[in-house]
Design a protein around this motif. Structure first.
Motif, PDB file in Angstrom:
ATOM      1  N   GLY A   1      -6.155   7.397   1.727  1.00  0.00           N
ATOM      2  CA  GLY A   1      -5.331   7.496   0.458  1.00  0.00           C
ATOM      3  C   GLY A   1      -4.127   6.666  -0.064  1.00  0.00           C
ATOM      4  O   GLY A   1      -3.658   6.593  -0.544  1.00  0.00           O
ATOM      5  N   PHE A   2      -4.320   5.308   0.817  1.00  0.00           N
ATOM      6  CA  PHE A   2      -3.289   4.051   0.375  1.00  0.00           C
ATOM      7  C   PHE A   2      -3.917   3.455  -1.023  1.00  0.00           C
ATOM      8  O   PHE A   2      -4.808   2.929  -0.330  1.00  0.00           O
TER       9      PHE A   2
ATOM     10  N   ASP B   1      -6.114  -6.883 -17.045  1.00  0.00           N
ATOM     11  CA  ASP B   1      -6.456  -6.005 -16.771  1.00  0.00           C
ATOM     12  C   ASP B   1      -5.968  -5.495 -15.087  1.00  0.00           C
ATOM     13  O   ASP B   1      -6.229  -6.649 -13.745  1.00  0.00           O
ATOM     14  N   PRO B   2      -5.295  -4.663 -14.607  1.00  0.00           N
ATOM     15  CA  PRO B   2      -4.422  -4.020 -12.995  1.00  0.00           C
ATOM     16  C   PRO B   2      -5.606  -4.080 -12.363  1.00  0.00           C
ATOM     17  O   PRO B   2      -6.490  -3.218 -12.734  1.00  0.00           O
ATOM     18  N   SER B   3      -5.624  -4.030 -10.998  1.00  0.00           N
ATOM     19  CA  SER B   3      -7.110  -3.588 -10.396  1.00  0.00           C
ATOM     20  C   SER B   3      -6.214  -2.501  -9.535  1.00  0.00           C
ATOM     21  O   SER B   3      -4.956  -3.271  -8.755  1.00  0.00           O
ATOM     22  N   TRP B   4      -6.633  -1.627  -9.180  1.00  0.00           N
ATOM     23  CA  TRP B   4      -6.846  -0.548  -8.368  1.00  0.00           C
ATOM     24  C   TRP B   4      -7.027  -0.951  -6.826  1.00  0.00           C
ATOM     25  O   TRP B   4      -8.921  -0.439  -6.948  1.00  0.00           O
ATOM     26  N   SER B   5      -6.622  -0.530  -5.921  1.00  0.00           N
ATOM     27  CA  SER B   5      -7.395  -1.144  -3.772  1.00  0.00           C
ATOM     28  C   SER B   5      -7.116  -0.191  -3.508  1.00  0.00           C
ATOM     29  O   SER B   5      -5.847   0.300  -2.947  1.00  0.00           O
ATOM     30  N   LEU B   6      -7.896   0.310  -3.029  1.00  0.00           N
ATOM     31  CA  LEU B   6      -8.055   2.020  -1.935  1.00  0.00           C
ATOM     32  C   LEU B   6      -8.034   1.074  -0.345  1.00  0.00           C
ATOM     33  O   LEU B   6      -8.791   0.452   0.096  1.00  0.00           O
ATOM     34  N   VAL B   7      -6.781   0.656   0.119  1.00  0.00           N
ATOM     35  CA  VAL B   7      -6.510  -0.210   1.315  1.00  0.00           C
ATOM     36  C   VAL B   7      -7.390   0.779   2.560  1.00  0.00           C
ATOM     37  O   VAL B   7      -7.921  -0.105   3.154  1.00  0.00           O
ATOM     38  N   ASN B   8      -7.116   1.854   2.621  1.00  0.00           N
ATOM     39  CA  ASN B   8      -7.949   2.379   3.717  1.00  0.00           C
ATOM     40  C   ASN B   8      -8.567   4.097   3.626  1.00  0.00           C
ATOM     41  O   ASN B   8      -8.528   4.188   1.887  1.00  0.00           O
ATOM     42  N   SER B   9      -9.554   4.733   3.558  1.00  0.00           N
ATOM     43  CA  SER B   9      -9.687   6.075   3.710  1.00  0.00           C
ATOM     44  C   SER B   9      -8.704   7.305   3.332  1.00  0.00           C
ATOM     45  O   SER B   9      -8.992   8.556   3.388  1.00  0.00           O
TER      46      SER B   9
ATOM     47  N   ALA C   1       0.623  -1.431  -0.033  1.00  0.00           N
ATOM     48  CA  ALA C   1      -0.351   0.547   0.365  1.00  0.00           C
ATOM     49  C   ALA C   1       0.765   0.987   0.115  1.00  0.00           C
ATOM     50  O   ALA C   1       2.038   1.326   0.673  1.00  0.00           O
ATOM     51  N   GLU C   2       0.594   1.992  -0.778  1.00  0.00           N
ATOM     52  CA  GLU C   2       1.535   3.707  -0.971  1.00  0.00           C
ATOM     53  C   GLU C   2       0.409   4.270  -0.934  1.00  0.00           C
ATOM     54  O   GLU C   2      -1.352   4.782  -1.202  1.00  0.00           O
ATOM     55  N   ASP C   3       0.741   5.799  -0.923  1.00  0.00           N
ATOM     56  CA  ASP C   3       0.295   6.699  -0.877  1.00  0.00           C
ATOM     57  C   ASP C   3       1.099   8.237  -1.324  1.00  0.00           C
ATOM     58  O   ASP C   3       0.292   9.223  -1.141  1.00  0.00           O
ATOM     59  N   ASP C   4       2.084   7.949  -1.591  1.00  0.00           N
ATOM     60  CA  ASP C   4       2.882   9.255  -2.050  1.00  0.00           C
ATOM     61  C   ASP C   4       2.202   8.781  -4.276  1.00  0.00           C
ATOM     62  O   ASP C   4       2.941   8.439  -4.113  1.00  0.00           O
ATOM     63  N   GLU C   5       1.748  10.107  -4.273  1.00  0.00           N
ATOM     64  CA  GLU C   5       1.291  11.185  -5.665  1.00  0.00           C
ATOM     65  C   GLU C   5       2.270   9.927  -6.642  1.00  0.00           C
ATOM     66  O   GLU C   5       1.626  10.158  -7.496  1.00  0.00           O
ATOM     67  N   ALA C   6       3.784  11.160  -6.139  1.00  0.00           N
ATOM     68  CA  ALA C   6       4.458  10.775  -7.569  1.00  0.00           C
ATOM     69  C   ALA C   6       4.920   8.904  -7.528  1.00  0.00           C
ATOM     70  O   ALA C   6       5.168   8.421  -9.289  1.00  0.00           O
ATOM     71  N   LYS C   7       5.228   7.818  -6.853  1.00  0.00           N
ATOM     72  CA  LYS C   7       4.589   6.911  -6.832  1.00  0.00           C
ATOM     73  C   LYS C   7       3.737   6.268  -7.487  1.00  0.00           C
ATOM     74  O   LYS C   7       3.945   5.490  -8.685  1.00  0.00           O
ATOM     75  N   LEU C   8       2.463   6.688  -6.842  1.00  0.00           N
ATOM     76  CA  LEU C   8       1.694   6.067  -7.747  1.00  0.00           C
ATOM     77  C   LEU C   8       1.286   6.411  -9.262  1.00  0.00           C
ATOM     78  O   LEU C   8       0.643   5.628  -9.878  1.00  0.00           O
TER      79      LEU C   8
END
Length: 127
Positions: A115-116, A105-113, A66-73
């Protein structure tokens, strides 16, 4: 940890150039092998079964930490979009370099509220 090298083609993030090769590291939480055999079988009238193995695809299920860094995402999105058309890329995991393609297809999952996000995708070794 995995190291990915790809050529930017789509959804290119700010400050990057289309056609340039980029390398980045991504922390991996799951690297599950999923070999899939491609075979055909037929059964004769006597009941005997005949199998013909065409190939064995070497695939892995990949999940990022789980990542919240905008640049890495943004770089992950650029990478996934750049190889979405069947383009090959290199991925190194556990010291082994593989040339792969995205499968499905890749899938994106919001890990918590907060923004991770975690990304799940399948890779198939290009042989």
């Amino acid at each position: 940890m995995a190291t990915i090298t790809y050529t930017a083609k789509r959804s290119v993030a700010g400050g990057r150039t289309v056609g340039e090769e980029y390398t980045f590291e991504v922390p991996i939480s799951d690297w599950t092998p999923r070999p899939r055999r491609q075979a055909a079988s037929s059964t004769s009238l006597s009941g005997r079964r005949f199998d013909r193995l065409t190939r064995i695809d070497r695939e892995w299920r990949v999940s990022t930490v789980a990542e919240d860094d905008e640049a890495k995402l943004a770089q992950l999105e650029e990478f996934l979009d750049s190889v979405a058309g069947g383009e090959t890329f290199e991925i190194t995991h556990s010291g082994t370099l593989r040339t792969c393609q995205i499968d499905g297809d890749p899938s994106w999952s919001l890990v918590n509220s907060v923004g991770f996000y975690s990304v799940n995708f399948n890779v198939r070794e290009f042989v």
